[in-house]
Design an enzyme around this catalytic site. Sequence first.
Site, short mmCIF file in Angstrom:
data_model
loop_
_atom_site.label_atom_id
_atom_site.label_comp_id
_atom_site.label_asym_id
_atom_site.label_seq_id
_atom_site.Cartn_x
_atom_site.Cartn_y
_atom_site.Cartn_z
N ILE A 18 -23.28 -21.75 41.95
CA ILE A 18 -23.38 -22.57 40.74
C ILE A 18 -22.36 -22.12 39.70
CG2 ILE A 18 -24.88 -23.10 38.78
CD1 ILE A 18 -27.25 -22.91 40.81
N GLY A 19 -22.20 -20.82 39.54
CA GLY A 19 -21.26 -20.32 38.54
C GLY A 19 -19.84 -20.74 38.82
N TYR A 150 -39.70 -13.06 39.98
CA TYR A 150 -38.56 -13.93 39.68
C TYR A 150 -38.97 -15.03 38.71
CZ TYR A 150 -34.87 -17.41 40.54
OH TYR A 150 -33.86 -18.33 40.40
#
Length: 249
Positions: A18-19, A150
């Site tokens: 995604i980055g 998480y």
Amino acid sequence: MNRFDNQTVLVTGGSSGIGLAAAKAYAAEGARVVITGRDEQALARARDDIGHGAIALRNDAGSVAEARRLAEALQAQGLELDAVFINAGVARFAPFAEVSESLWDDTFAANVKGPYFQIQALAPLLRPGAAIVINGSINAHIGMPNSSVYAASKAALISLAKTLSAELLPRGARVNVVSPGPISTPLYGKLGLDAATLQATAAAIQAQVPAGRFGTPEELASTVLHLSARESAFIVGAELIVDGGMSTL
């Protein structure tokens, strides 16, 4: 349309998934992009892939000292920021009975403490009108088994977006969250599962998505850019969920 001409953007964890998709999208719309990550070779490949004069800096997202060093490195290069995508983090899953203190500490260091102090360190470098987008997760909402630590870390980030918006808005900066559902990224290959288990896990997750598929990094990147652009200047402290309808079930 180049919405980010003459702007400088920072993407943490920008060497893959995604980055990297977000970094490439920013660059394609005119931004000078700075990416961070821990793997120097991956960073070098990503920098070349992004092009447009991208800068790659090694950085550990879970370290407060590294957060401060990153801000110092940017300042030393005379860079001020128009947008920041806080994307770096870890995803580690375990049944509640098997969660260790180290799993808890490592997850909260990378997903909460690091981002919190990274934003604190970067605040003096933000230009008026700057946008911060934090990568959350629908796990904060859906109560998926084995994701307790998480999910809690991502819920903390979503809360931070609201409180940090209240604190930073008077300085001309706004904070929002994009919360992805299942996205096709290398993350799933880092869960420590064998191929058969990984395939079965992916199939089980996909069956819960009304859209019938995983999302793509590019689809999430488009939402990140929208939240970063001036067109969304009236969106403050919000969370946009990008999950193919998964959290509506």
